[in-house]
Design an enzyme around this catalytic site. Structure first.
Site, PDB file in Angstrom:
ATOM      1  N   ASP A 190       0.951  -1.202  -0.094  1.00  0.00           N
ATOM      2  CA  ASP A 190       0.220   0.020  -0.299  1.00  0.00           C
ATOM      3  C   ASP A 190       0.821   1.170   0.217  1.00  0.00           C
ATOM      4  O   ASP A 190       1.369   1.388   0.892  1.00  0.00           O
ATOM      5  CB  ASP A 190      -0.913  -0.116   1.422  1.00  0.00           C
ATOM      6  CG  ASP A 190      -1.695   1.386   1.357  1.00  0.00           C
ATOM      7  OD1 ASP A 190      -2.250   1.393   2.396  1.00  0.00           O
ATOM      8  OD2 ASP A 190      -1.660   2.122   0.483  1.00  0.00           O
ATOM      9  N   GLU A 212      -7.194   0.446  -4.507  1.00  0.00           N
ATOM     10  CA  GLU A 212      -7.287   0.626  -3.220  1.00  0.00           C
ATOM     11  C   GLU A 212      -8.406   0.085  -2.572  1.00  0.00           C
ATOM     12  O   GLU A 212      -8.469  -0.932  -1.798  1.00  0.00           O
ATOM     13  CB  GLU A 212      -6.951   1.771  -2.413  1.00  0.00           C
ATOM     14  CG  GLU A 212      -5.327   2.169  -2.326  1.00  0.00           C
ATOM     15  CD  GLU A 212      -5.032   3.606  -2.764  1.00  0.00           C
ATOM     16  OE1 GLU A 212      -3.819   3.989  -2.877  1.00  0.00           O
ATOM     17  OE2 GLU A 212      -5.840   4.709  -2.311  1.00  0.00           O
ATOM     18  N   ASP A 255     -12.687   5.665   2.938  1.00  0.00           N
ATOM     19  CA  ASP A 255     -11.231   5.774   3.109  1.00  0.00           C
ATOM     20  C   ASP A 255     -10.848   7.311   3.780  1.00  0.00           C
ATOM     21  O   ASP A 255     -10.668   8.248   3.032  1.00  0.00           O
ATOM     22  CB  ASP A 255     -10.360   5.283   1.834  1.00  0.00           C
ATOM     23  CG  ASP A 255      -8.993   5.189   2.237  1.00  0.00           C
ATOM     24  OD1 ASP A 255      -8.186   4.730   1.222  1.00  0.00           O
ATOM     25  OD2 ASP A 255      -8.505   5.971   3.107  1.00  0.00           O
ATOM     26  N   LYS A 272       3.160  11.256  -3.799  1.00  0.00           N
ATOM     27  CA  LYS A 272       1.989  10.537  -4.496  1.00  0.00           C
ATOM     28  C   LYS A 272       0.933  11.618  -5.238  1.00  0.00           C
ATOM     29  O   LYS A 272       0.467  11.118  -6.243  1.00  0.00           O
ATOM     30  CB  LYS A 272       1.272   9.531  -3.264  1.00  0.00           C
ATOM     31  CG  LYS A 272       0.181   8.659  -4.082  1.00  0.00           C
ATOM     32  CD  LYS A 272      -0.299   7.737  -3.071  1.00  0.00           C
ATOM     33  CE  LYS A 272      -1.593   6.956  -3.664  1.00  0.00           C
ATOM     34  NZ  LYS A 272      -2.080   6.073  -2.563  1.00  0.00           N
TER      35      LYS A 272
END
Lengths: 219, 368
Positions: B8, B147, B169, B70
């Site tokens: 992850d 994800e 999330d 990211k």
């Protein structure tokens, strides 16, 4: 093992889809699963009477004979055996590795636990020290304060005997392995990269940093 | 044949897991922690730091410390360090290298293959950049999976009936909500939405501000200029937030918080969950519209959802869970560690690809 049973069924499906079986290659490869495995109504033919006929492994040969179909089935079984043997060996290696790692972790358990307890005590020691630095001067000589100072000394000695040490900070070069920089400041006294102030003490327990020093570093 | 690890690669934190004996295991890093900050730093001596050490020196080396890379994956963004330019994938590769090394240390064998997760809204360029980052790190990336899909795998939903699932999330810095459909060996993303500037730190900050104002009211002292005091307040705020996830009230006790002409002052305050909820209410409200948008884009109502999964540390907050229940009418699934379940799902996929984890492979249709 449920996984093994499922795996055997997978193997069956795969093997029956292949027209040509390259024994030596297949024996060393695991099933490539990059392509999705297509659902198949194949049957489990382990109990086929043909398997009684030939017992030797002939995995190195790709015979074309009258009994080509029988050969194919035998080879598939050999392949299965090799595949499962390989998987078994891998599982055993994995287990061995797991056992070694678990033994290592077990022997480190006590220190890991003790380190956690010490870490939880540190904020209390911090507060104790803060208290010690704010004793009003007129009380400094009182027997009560002296008594508290004795308790504090005992606390520090006990920790030290256990293997807890303070990380040096002020005046030392900043090292992220031991210190946690929360701020930078201009400094006349210290060169760039040297710790100018310690906001919170850092501690090492038996060679492991249990709390990094909280510091201010010279710009 | 070596293992395929599941990674992850998060904006704020990363996590790596692997299948062992048919079960997913999260791998701790060299500092003994199960998640690693996604921070990379180049020190003055040319040394490279990744993770916690990089974080600890960030304020002394802001120009050469990179976090949240990211956010730039798949773009032309470049970081210039010591006259050398680095692409986001090169920086991400450094994080992946550390995770790879930690996994090898744990397994006692080399690791060459991985499954890496990406947000469901990542486009082709972003996915390719992630794959490239893996390659640079010495990892053959066998799959890039979404994800929310990884979360669904972690909860074993690929073995259940066909259903539509929402993944909520709320983690370190970003909020993502996805609607995915599981059916017949295929997982498809129906819709995504979110808020990419909302996370756990925002909740901490609300408590810190409250502590400051309370202290000013009761003691008449403004602590905001006191560096040490602020540091203690921030740490105590984060600790209090976490405690309030399981207790209805918590005590924040900071003796000798500051020294005044009248002598030392102490900070001692009780914070209730109700007060915390009041202080953070608007933050949670910011997740409502994205959830509604996602349902609308997926063309379904909340009642058509089969399950709701919680991912990300901040979903431990009871008020967040209540809001999710209120919005969807479902009791959310939270039995798995929300910080780790995406990595766990990735490792399960890795296990399937390696032929470890039992029958069948699941076709992942990466729909947008």
């Amino acid at each position: 093992m449920d996984n093994l049973d499922k795996d055997i069924k997978d193997l069956e499906k795969d093997l029956e889809q292949e027209d040509v079986i390259e024994e030596t290659k297949a024996a060393n490869d695991d099933i490539s699963a990059d392509e999705p495995i297509v659902e198949d109504e194949s049957e489990d033919d382990v109990n086929d009477e043909d398997c009684d006929a030939i017992n030797e492994k002939s995995s190195d040969e790709k015979k074309k004979s009258l009994f080509h179909k029988k050969e194919k089935k035998k080879d598939k079984k050999d392949l299965k055996i090799e595949e499962l043997s390989d998987r078994l060996m891998r599982n055993m290696a994995e287990f061995d590795n797991f056992r070694k790692r678990t033994d290592k972790e077990k022997s480190q358990m006590f220190e890991a636990g003790a380190g956690l307890v010490v870490e939880k005590m540190l904020p209390i020691i911090d507060d104790f020290e803060r208290g010690m630095t704010s004793i009003p001067p007129e009380d400094a000589e009182s027997s009560f304060v002296t008594g508290i100072e004795m308790v504090y000394k005992k606390l520090i000695t006990t920790l030290s005997d256990m293997g807890v040490t303070v990380i040096e900070a002020v005046g030392k070069e900043f090292d992220p392995m031991y210190h946690n920089a929360v701020m930078q400041e201009a400094s006349e006294e210290y060169e760039s990269g040297i710790i100018t102030q310690e906001l919170q003490k850092g501690y090492i327990y038996k060679e492991k940093v249990i709390r990094h020093s909280m510091v201010i570093v010279a710009e | 044949m070596s293992k395929i690890i599941g990674i992850d690669l998060g904006t704020t934190n990363s996590c790596v897991a692997v299948m062992e004996g048919g079960k997913p295991v999260v791998i701790a890093n060299t500092e003994g922690v199960r998640t690693t900050p996604s921070v990379v730093a180049f020190t003055k001596t040319g040394e490279r730091l990744v993770g916690e050490p990089a974080k600890r020196q960030a304020v002394t080396n802001a120009d050469k410390t990179i976090s949240s890379i990211k956010r730039h994956m798949g773009s032309d963004y470049r970081v210039t360090i010591d006259d050398k330019k680095y692409s986001p994938q090169e920086i991400s590769a450094m994080i992946l290298q550390k995770l790879k090394a930690d996994a090898e240390s744990y397994l006692g064998e080399t690791v060459n293959e991985a499954v890496i997760t990406v947000p469901a809204y990542f486009n082709d360029a972003q996915r390719q950049a992630t794959k490239d980052a893996g390659k640079i790190a010495g990892l053959d990336v066998k799959r890039i999976i979404n994800e929310p899909t990884a979360a669904a795998l972690a909860y074993g939903l690929d073995n259940e009936k066909e259903q539509k699932i929402m993944v909520y999330d709320l983690g370190g810095g970003t909020f993502d909500v996805s609607i995915i459909e599981i059916g017949d060996g295929v997982i498809e993303v129906l819709a995504t939405s979110g808020d990419n500037r909302l996370g756990g730190d925002d909740f901490d900050e609300r408590i810190t501000r409250y502590m400051l104002s309370e202290f000013k009211n009761t003691e008449g002292v403004d602590l905001s200029g006191d560096k040490m005091a602020m540091q203690r307040l921030r740490e105590a705020a984060e600790k209090a937030k976490k405690e309030l996830s399981s207790a209805a009230t918590t005590n924040i006790n900071l003796p000798f918080i500051t020294a005044t002409s009248e002598g030392p002052k102490h900070f001692d305050m009780n914070l209730t969950r109700a007060k915390f909820d009041e202080l953070t209410h608007d933050l949670i409200e910011r997740t409502v519209v994205p959830v509604q948008n996602a349902l609308k884009d997926a063309g379904i109502t909340a009642s058509e959802l089969g399950k709701v999964l919680l991912v990300g540390g901040s979903t431990r907050i009871p008020a967040v869970q209540d809001k999710v229940k209120q919005l969807t009418g479902h009791e959310p699934s939270k039995s798995l560690n929300p910080d780790e379940c995406v990595a766990i799902g990735a490792s399960i996929q890795g296990g399937k690809l390696a032929g470890d984890a039992g029958a069948g492979d699941i076709l992942l249709l990466e729909g947008k």
